[in-house]
Enzyme design. Structure first.
Site, PDB file in Angstrom:
ATOM      1  N   TYR A 147       0.862  -1.187   0.000  1.00 38.88           N
ATOM      2  CA  TYR A 147       0.000   0.000   0.000  1.00 38.88           C
ATOM      3  C   TYR A 147       0.890   1.226   0.000  1.00 38.88           C
ATOM      4  O   TYR A 147       1.844   1.311   0.782  1.00 38.88           O
ATOM      5  CB  TYR A 147      -0.888  -0.002   1.246  1.00 38.88           C
ATOM      6  CG  TYR A 147      -1.738   1.240   1.435  1.00 38.88           C
ATOM      7  CD1 TYR A 147      -1.476   2.130   2.485  1.00 38.88           C
ATOM      8  CD2 TYR A 147      -2.795   1.534   0.585  1.00 38.88           C
ATOM      9  CE1 TYR A 147      -2.240   3.269   2.668  1.00 38.88           C
ATOM     10  CE2 TYR A 147      -3.578   2.672   0.769  1.00 38.88           C
ATOM     11  CZ  TYR A 147      -3.300   3.530   1.811  1.00 38.88           C
ATOM     12  OH  TYR A 147      -4.066   4.672   1.994  1.00 38.88           O
ATOM     13  N   ASP A 242       9.311   2.773  -1.200  1.00 43.59           N
ATOM     14  CA  ASP A 242       8.335   3.445  -0.332  1.00 43.59           C
ATOM     15  C   ASP A 242       8.703   3.083   1.107  1.00 43.59           C
ATOM     16  O   ASP A 242       8.345   2.015   1.593  1.00 43.59           O
ATOM     17  CB  ASP A 242       6.922   2.984  -0.674  1.00 43.59           C
ATOM     18  CG  ASP A 242       5.906   3.615   0.258  1.00 43.59           C
ATOM     19  OD1 ASP A 242       4.691   3.430   0.023  1.00 43.59           O
ATOM     20  OD2 ASP A 242       6.310   4.283   1.227  1.00 43.59           O
ATOM     21  N   LYS A 270       5.539   9.348   8.396  1.00 45.07           N
ATOM     22  CA  LYS A 270       5.388   8.804   9.742  1.00 45.07           C
ATOM     23  C   LYS A 270       6.464   9.296  10.730  1.00 45.07           C
ATOM     24  O   LYS A 270       6.361  10.398  11.257  1.00 45.07           O
ATOM     25  CB  LYS A 270       5.326   7.271   9.652  1.00 45.07           C
ATOM     26  CG  LYS A 270       4.069   6.791   8.886  1.00 45.07           C
ATOM     27  CD  LYS A 270       4.000   5.301   8.811  1.00 45.07           C
ATOM     28  CE  LYS A 270       2.934   4.818   7.869  1.00 45.07           C
ATOM     29  NZ  LYS A 270       1.576   4.994   8.388  1.00 45.07           N
TER      30      LYS A 270
HETATM   31  P1  KE4 Z   1      -0.484   8.432   4.545  1.00 42.80           P
HETATM   32  O1  KE4 Z   1      -1.030   9.140   3.305  1.00 42.80           O
HETATM   33  O2  KE4 Z   1      -1.545   7.635   5.291  1.00 42.80           O
HETATM   34  O3  KE4 Z   1       0.299   9.392   5.456  1.00 42.80           O
HETATM   35  O4  KE4 Z   1       0.632   7.389   4.050  1.00 42.80           O
HETATM   36  C1  KE4 Z   1       0.266   6.432   3.079  1.00 42.80           C
HETATM   37  C2  KE4 Z   1       1.249   5.269   3.138  1.00 42.80           C
HETATM   38  C3  KE4 Z   1       2.224   5.182   2.150  1.00 42.80           C
HETATM   39  N1  KE4 Z   1       3.126   4.180   2.159  1.00 42.80           N
HETATM   40  C4  KE4 Z   1       3.118   3.243   3.139  1.00 42.80           C
HETATM   41  C5  KE4 Z   1       4.140   2.141   3.100  1.00 42.80           C
HETATM   42  C6  KE4 Z   1       2.152   3.290   4.180  1.00 42.80           C
HETATM   43  O5  KE4 Z   1       2.151   2.340   5.139  1.00 42.80           O
HETATM   44  C7  KE4 Z   1       1.204   4.323   4.183  1.00 42.80           C
HETATM   45  C8  KE4 Z   1       0.119   4.433   5.253  1.00 42.80           C
HETATM   46  N2  KE4 Z   1       0.057   3.372   6.194  1.00 42.80           N
HETATM   47  C9  KE4 Z   1      -1.221   3.089   6.785  1.00 42.80           C
HETATM   48  C10 KE4 Z   1      -1.040   1.865   7.712  1.00 42.80           C
HETATM   49  N3  KE4 Z   1      -1.376   0.672   7.065  1.00 42.80           N
HETATM   50  C11 KE4 Z   1      -1.762   4.283   7.516  1.00 42.80           C
HETATM   51  C12 KE4 Z   1      -2.990   4.002   8.366  1.00 42.80           C
HETATM   52  C13 KE4 Z   1      -4.237   4.555   7.728  1.00 42.80           C
HETATM   53  O6  KE4 Z   1      -4.417   4.399   6.505  1.00 42.80           O
HETATM   54  O7  KE4 Z   1      -5.039   5.113   8.497  1.00 42.80           O
END
Ligand code: KE4
Length: 431
Positions: A147, A242, A270
């Site tokens: 993701y 990523d 993060k």
């Molecule tokens: P954000 O747009 O949520 O800040 O980041 C997206 C993203 C991009 N790349 C990786 C590897 C990620 O894990 C994420 C976001 N992670 C999720 C956890 N599975 C955030 C939790 C959520 O979607 O509320």
């Protein structure tokens, strides 16, 4: 909400659903995968957070990674307070952004220039656009189970046949937006070689989580990443790591340090915000010079490099650079994984676990998965029983079997021991 419930979580969840879809601002928080009522958090401190009923939980999400130094770390809170007292946002350059960029370039050797943004989605979306702009190519390769945020061209599942282009995983994403996205199997070198053999010189980039954390925790094999690096170099495709989740989580230099492989672009998020909205994408100066205002690839953001968020991020990055930080973090995650595995074994529950640095995975299966299919074969029902059993015991894991977990510097031996004791009781009940 049950009629007799007096739980503030139930009351707040019912109220929230009146004005926000599903009552949450990000779907995974809604507990749809595990059932039950999300806990509304009122405050957090160190390894703990507290719900609207005042119940304390040992938190193994840490805001999905950012809270690596523990919640409400006094140094981070003070830095935020001091920055806020000077104004919240200017829409103009600040010293803090320069210091953040210099720090990221120093700590991530593959990054010579970096652009700050406000979310992981923005970081990966911008990196993709840069790869396409720099190469003049349209096709991108991602992997099932990884993701990368919710940018349209990344909300895609594997096509019907091998090496067929993807189909949208979300309503509202036109087929046209994903017709250039090829979805392959994680850790499958043969598929990657076939894709490059048949269309390599039309592939703008490959984007991968070098340590996957969105299909539970799955490690890339070194051979998989090495071959990916070779093929991208051979065909002039951009390799994007990523590291929004793995960056500053699995090691100070991220997964690229662990594997000794330099991507062309890295997405971060993060941890670098310490809980406030800071993310970034960066790579060689040559590639990054394609970015506006000096290059033709446009990207922008009102709150990019926000001074208060950067203060939280810079203070967090200072703490994680302290000697031994990652040795300790990795050791604590290892103790948790070993303790949970032993507790499950005692109860006769089929369970295994893995950890990389400060992130971990738990699997209700015989072996640690190395592919998306193996992970999906795990016993989700048993996970859900374990999740709720631990929640009742005051231990909060990710509310879905397909997520990774996180420890912080505040998860000391006593906290880990308390978690294992609770797990012993729960495993005995669900065996
Ligand atoms: P954000 O747009 O949520 O800040 O980041 C997206 C993203 C991009 N790349 C990786 C590897 C990620 O894990 C994420 C976001 N992670 C999720 C956890 N599975 C955030 C939790 C959520 O979607 O509320």
């Amino acid at each position: 909400m049950s009629t007799e419930s007096t739980s503030q979580n139930d009351i707040l969840f019912a109220r929230a659903q009146q004005t926000t879809p599903g009552g949450v601002n990000s779907p995974v928080r809604a507990f749809r995968s595990v059932g039950g009522t999300p806990r509304f958090i009122t405050r957090a401190q160190g390894p703990y957070f507290y719900d609207a009923d005042g119940k304390r939980y040992i938190d193994y999400i840490g805001s999905w990674g950012p809270a690596i130094v523990g919640h409400a770390h006094p140094k981070v809170v003070k830095a935020v307070q001091d920055a806020a007292a000077n104004g919240l946002s200017f829409g103009a350059p600040t010293l803090g952004e320069v210091e953040m960029a210099e720090t990221l370039c120093r700590l991530v050797p593959s990054i010579e220039q970096v652009r700050l943004v406000s979310s992981g989605t923005e970081a990966t979306m911008s990196a993709l656009r840069l790869a396409r702009g720099a190469t003049g190519r349209d096709k991108i390769v991602k992997f099932e189970g990884c993701y990368h945020g919710h940018a349209d061209s990344l909300l895609v599942k594997a096509g019907s046949g091998l090496l067929t282009f993807g189909n949208p995983t979300s309503a509202g994403v036109p087929e046209d937006f994903v017709k250039h996205t090829l979805v392959l199997d994680y850790n499958n070198i043969a598929q990657l070689e076939d894709a490059f053999e048949s269309m390599g010189d039309t592939i703008a980039c490959v984007i991968v989580e070098p340590v996957a954390g969105n299909m539970n925790l799955i490690r890339a094999t070194p051979e998989f990443l090495r071959r990916m690096r070779e093929l991208c170099t051979q065909h002039g495709s951009v390799l994007i790591f990523d590291e929004v989740m793995s960056g500053f989580r699995v090691a100070l230099g991220g997964a690229q340090e662990l594997y000794g492989i330099a991507p062309d672009l890295t997405a971060l998020g993060k941890v670098i915000g310490g809980g406030l909205p800071v993310a970034a994408f960066g790579g060689s100066a040559e590639l990054m010079h394609n970015m506006a205002p000096i290059g033709p690839v446009y990207q922008a953001g009102t709150l990019s490099g926000n001074p208060v968020a950067v203060a939280a991020g810079m203070t967090t990055l200072a703490i994680v650079q302290e000697p031994g930080f990652y040795d300790k973090l990795s050791a604590q995650a290892g103790k948790l994984v070993a303790g949970l595995t032993a507790a499950a074994q005692e109860a006769g529950v089929t369970f295994c676990a893995d950890s990389v640095g400060g992130m971990f995975g738990m699997y209700f299966s015989t072996n640690v998965p190395s592919t998306y299919g193996q992970m999906m074969a795990g016993d989700k029902t048993r996970f859900n029983s374990f999740f709720h059993g631990m929640l009742d015991e005051g231990v909060y894991f990710a509310p879905a079997a397909f997520e990774a977990g996180f420890v912080s510097a505040a998860h000391d031996d006593a906290v880990i021991a308390e978690t294992i004791e609770a797990a012993r009781r729960v495993f005995a009940r669900i065996a």
